[in-house]
Design an enzyme around this catalytic site. Structure first.
Site, short mmCIF file in Angstrom:
data_model
loop_
_atom_site.label_atom_id
_atom_site.label_comp_id
_atom_site.label_asym_id
_atom_site.label_seq_id
_atom_site.Cartn_x
_atom_site.Cartn_y
_atom_site.Cartn_z
N SER A 82 24.13 -22.95 -26.19
CA SER A 82 23.43 -22.56 -24.95
C SER A 82 23.26 -23.73 -23.99
O SER A 82 23.02 -24.87 -24.41
CB SER A 82 22.04 -22.04 -25.33
OG SER A 82 21.23 -21.93 -24.18
N GLU A 142 20.73 -24.19 -22.49
CA GLU A 142 19.35 -24.63 -22.72
C GLU A 142 19.33 -25.99 -23.44
O GLU A 142 18.35 -26.72 -23.36
CB GLU A 142 18.62 -23.54 -23.53
CG GLU A 142 17.15 -23.75 -23.80
CD GLU A 142 16.21 -23.54 -22.61
OE1 GLU A 142 16.62 -22.96 -21.59
OE2 GLU A 142 15.05 -23.96 -22.73
N TYR A 157 13.53 -23.52 -29.00
CA TYR A 157 14.81 -22.78 -28.97
C TYR A 157 15.96 -23.75 -28.69
O TYR A 157 16.99 -23.74 -29.38
CB TYR A 157 14.74 -21.69 -27.90
CG TYR A 157 16.09 -21.05 -27.58
CD1 TYR A 157 16.60 -20.01 -28.37
CD2 TYR A 157 16.85 -21.48 -26.49
CE1 TYR A 157 17.84 -19.43 -28.07
CE2 TYR A 157 18.08 -20.90 -26.19
CZ TYR A 157 18.56 -19.88 -26.98
OH TYR A 157 19.78 -19.30 -26.69
P1 NAP Z 1 19.84 -10.94 -27.64
O1 NAP Z 1 20.14 -9.77 -26.77
O2 NAP Z 1 18.45 -11.46 -27.72
O3 NAP Z 1 20.33 -10.60 -29.12
C1 NAP Z 1 19.96 -11.37 -30.22
C2 NAP Z 1 20.51 -10.72 -31.48
O4 NAP Z 1 20.15 -11.53 -32.59
C3 NAP Z 1 19.98 -9.31 -31.77
O5 NAP Z 1 21.07 -8.49 -32.14
C4 NAP Z 1 19.05 -9.53 -32.95
O6 NAP Z 1 18.99 -8.43 -33.84
C5 NAP Z 1 19.76 -10.68 -33.66
N1 NAP Z 1 18.91 -11.35 -34.62
C6 NAP Z 1 17.65 -11.84 -34.43
N2 NAP Z 1 17.18 -12.35 -35.58
C7 NAP Z 1 18.15 -12.20 -36.52
C8 NAP Z 1 18.25 -12.52 -37.90
N3 NAP Z 1 17.24 -13.09 -38.57
N4 NAP Z 1 19.40 -12.21 -38.54
C9 NAP Z 1 20.42 -11.60 -37.89
N5 NAP Z 1 20.38 -11.26 -36.59
C10 NAP Z 1 19.26 -11.56 -35.91
O7 NAP Z 1 20.76 -12.19 -27.23
P2 NAP Z 1 22.06 -12.22 -26.29
O8 NAP Z 1 21.62 -12.40 -24.88
O9 NAP Z 1 22.97 -11.12 -26.66
O10 NAP Z 1 22.67 -13.63 -26.73
C11 NAP Z 1 23.59 -13.73 -27.82
C12 NAP Z 1 23.58 -15.15 -28.34
O11 NAP Z 1 23.96 -16.04 -27.31
C13 NAP Z 1 22.22 -15.64 -28.82
O12 NAP Z 1 22.46 -16.51 -29.90
C14 NAP Z 1 21.67 -16.43 -27.64
O13 NAP Z 1 20.76 -17.40 -28.10
C15 NAP Z 1 22.95 -17.03 -27.11
N6 NAP Z 1 22.97 -17.32 -25.68
C16 NAP Z 1 22.66 -16.35 -24.79
C17 NAP Z 1 22.75 -16.62 -23.43
C18 NAP Z 1 22.43 -15.56 -22.41
O14 NAP Z 1 22.25 -15.93 -21.24
N7 NAP Z 1 22.41 -14.29 -22.78
C19 NAP Z 1 23.16 -17.89 -23.00
C20 NAP Z 1 23.49 -18.85 -23.95
C21 NAP Z 1 23.41 -18.55 -25.30
P3 NAP Z 1 17.74 -7.39 -33.91
O15 NAP Z 1 18.14 -6.25 -33.03
O16 NAP Z 1 17.69 -7.05 -35.35
O17 NAP Z 1 16.53 -8.13 -33.43
O1 G4F Z 2 15.48 -15.30 -18.06
P1 G4F Z 2 14.84 -16.43 -18.76
O2 G4F Z 2 13.77 -16.10 -19.74
O3 G4F Z 2 16.03 -17.26 -19.42
P2 G4F Z 2 16.13 -18.75 -19.98
O4 G4F Z 2 14.83 -19.30 -20.38
O5 G4F Z 2 16.92 -19.55 -18.99
O6 G4F Z 2 16.98 -18.52 -21.31
C1 G4F Z 2 18.10 -17.65 -21.32
O7 G4F Z 2 19.26 -18.39 -21.01
C2 G4F Z 2 19.60 -19.42 -21.97
C3 G4F Z 2 20.87 -20.11 -21.44
O8 G4F Z 2 20.49 -21.16 -20.58
C4 G4F Z 2 19.83 -18.75 -23.30
F1 G4F Z 2 20.24 -19.67 -24.21
C5 G4F Z 2 18.55 -18.06 -23.75
O9 G4F Z 2 18.77 -17.40 -24.99
C6 G4F Z 2 18.17 -17.02 -22.71
O10 G4F Z 2 19.16 -16.02 -22.71
O11 G4F Z 2 14.20 -17.44 -17.70
C7 G4F Z 2 14.95 -18.00 -16.65
C8 G4F Z 2 14.03 -18.77 -15.72
C9 G4F Z 2 13.10 -19.75 -16.44
O12 G4F Z 2 13.10 -20.97 -15.74
C10 G4F Z 2 11.73 -19.12 -16.35
O13 G4F Z 2 10.64 -20.05 -16.31
O14 G4F Z 2 13.17 -17.83 -15.06
C11 G4F Z 2 11.86 -18.36 -15.04
N1 G4F Z 2 10.90 -17.26 -14.92
C12 G4F Z 2 10.04 -17.09 -13.89
N2 G4F Z 2 9.27 -16.01 -14.10
C13 G4F Z 2 10.71 -16.26 -15.80
C14 G4F Z 2 9.67 -15.48 -15.29
N3 G4F Z 2 11.31 -15.98 -16.97
C15 G4F Z 2 10.90 -14.88 -17.66
N4 G4F Z 2 11.52 -14.56 -18.82
N5 G4F Z 2 9.87 -14.10 -17.19
C16 G4F Z 2 9.21 -14.36 -16.02
O15 G4F Z 2 8.29 -13.65 -15.64
#
Ligand code: NAP
Ligand code: G4F
Length: 346
Positions: free
Chosen positions: A134, A136, A158
């Site tokens: 990520s 992050e 995280y």
């Molecule tokens: P998400 O919608 O939050 O999905 C997370 C998944 O992880 C869910 O299917 C959840 O299953 C599963 N999980 C949680 N705890 C687990 C455990 N103990 N064992 C097995 N599975 C488990 O996340 P996403 O947005 O699809 O992201 C996919 C991956 O990319 C994650 O690793 C996230 O950290 C990473 N990532 C995401 C972003 C982004 O912007 N979306 C960016 C960078 C990296 P349940 O339904 O059972 O809870």
């Molecule tokens: O949507 P966010 O919660 O995403 P964040 O923290 O960037 O993390 C996501 O992206 C990561 C990749 O860089 C992933 F690895 C991670 O698993 C996840 O998918 O927040 C984005 C921004 C933050 O700066 C937060 O402070 O939005 C700001 N924010 C402002 N108001 C808010 C809110 N975020 C959330 N969730 N809720 C609010 O009300």
């Protein structure tokens, strides 16, 4: 023989899009779900019915070994994680176990099942591994934009857990010669994004306000800046990383950054509303340590993978708001029961 892929995190946003992508490419797709199969999917969107479900948990080493033995995949995508950043302060140890140690457990399962040791190199046909790293991890960024060589400075439990996972992948590649890669992905979103993340919170909030179901939207830090893209574009990049001859890590992002304020302005403007009349800043939503700005340099992915995002920020915002307008309109008589996302609003 049909190619088999195993996806952890199949019920999440990326699992949904990746399964669709691999099925369309002719793969047999297996998705790992926690607990007993029918109860675990109750109340959630069930994965695509063409996905075959296997039981497993990133906390449970034997279940990961059993899943890999059962499926015999040629590709494993580790998308499972506790992925919501604010929760990682409240559940830091669980985050470390799932999001960090979970990576080590999957790699160990693959190593054991493939019979790889420090003196026994992987043979031909050894499964390939993708880790969901990520942006992050860049946290308090040392340079802008961020690329594969930018140093990490994670700002949340995280981010720390993801950094552990990232270096573990690198270490298994270097120690055992395994085909293991990390995609360092910047924020990617879609209509199936979890309702707690800011883009989806905004699209659901805007739709609810437009339909007269509520009047205000509470948000935290409006000044944070992110590089937001469309999840469907990013899962293509994951598959391309495993299709290469050499295992290497890649950054995926758009290279364009917007503030939360710009996100909000764009979403409200899409339905003809002024955000200033509806958005309320709630200090309880501020984080103990913020990642102020993220911006990707995806040049390596462009050059070596031929990867390029197709959906712009404006198109993404419009897609999400339109989708939530339809979702809320369709469930207006039945709020909270038709769609779990809707329940989270009230
Ligand atoms: P998400 O919608 O939050 O999905 C997370 C998944 O992880 C869910 O299917 C959840 O299953 C599963 N999980 C949680 N705890 C687990 C455990 N103990 N064992 C097995 N599975 C488990 O996340 P996403 O947005 O699809 O992201 C996919 C991956 O990319 C994650 O690793 C996230 O950290 C990473 N990532 C995401 C972003 C982004 O912007 N979306 C960016 C960078 C990296 P349940 O339904 O059972 O809870
Ligand atoms: O949507 P966010 O919660 O995403 P964040 O923290 O960037 O993390 C996501 O992206 C990561 C990749 O860089 C992933 F690895 C991670 O698993 C996840 O998918 O927040 C984005 C921004 C933050 O700066 C937060 O402070 O939005 C700001 N924010 C402002 N108001 C808010 C809110 N975020 C959330 N969730 N809720 C609010 O009300």
């Amino acid at each position: 023989m049909t190619k088999r892929a195993l996806i952890t995190g199949i019920t999440g946003q990326d699992g949904t899009y990746l399964a669709e992508h691999l099925l369309a490419a002719g793969y047999e797709v297996f998705g790992m779900i926690r607990g007993q199969a029918p109860p675990a999917t109750r109340g959630k969107k069930r994965p695509n019915p063409e996905v075959r479900l296997v039981s497993g948990d990133l906390l449970d080493q034997p279940s990961l070994i059993a899943s890999i033995e059962q499926v015999q995949p040629i590709e494993v995508y580790n998308l499972g994680a506790l992925s919501y950043v604010p929760i990682s302060w409240q559940q830091a140890a669980t985050t470390a176990e799932i999001t960090g140690m979970g990576v080590l457990r999957v790699l160990e399962a693959l190593r054991i099942v493939s019979g790889v040791t420090d003196s026994q190199a992987p043979g031909p046909g050894q499964p390939r591994f993708y880790q969901a790293s990520s942006s992050e991890m860049f946290g308090k960024t040392r340079e802008t934009p961020q690329n594969e060589l930018t140093p990490f400075h994670p700002r949340s439990p995280y981010g720390v857990a993801k950094t552990f996972g990232h270096y573990t992948v690198q270490n298994y590649r270097e120690s055992y010669g395994m085909f293991a890669v990390s995609g360092i992905l910047f924020n990617h979103e879609s209509p199936v994004r979890g309702a707690e993340f800011v883009t989806r919170k905004v699209s659901l909030g805007v739709a609810a306000i437009k339909l007269g179901l509520r009047d205000t939207l509470q948000l935290g830090n409006l000044d944070a800046e992110r590089d937001w893209g469309f999840a469907g574009d990013y899962v293509r990049g994951m598959a391309l990383m495993l299709a290469r001859d050499e295992p290497e890590d890649f950054v995926l992002g758009t290279g364009v950054t917007h503030s939360v304020k710009e996100l909000v302005a764009s979403a409200f403007a899409h339905v003809g509303l002024d955000w200033r009349e509806h958005v309320v800043v709630d200090p309880s939503l501020l984080r103990p340590a913020e990642v102020d700005q993220l911006c990707a340099d995806p040049a390596k992915a462009g050059e070596k993978l031929g990867w390029k995002p197709a959906v712009s920020f404006e198109e993404l915002v419009a897609m999400m708001v339109d989708s939530d307008l339809r979702l809320l309109w369709d469930s207006r008589h039945d709020l909270g029961t038709k769609a779990p996302e809707v329940a989270s609003l009230w």
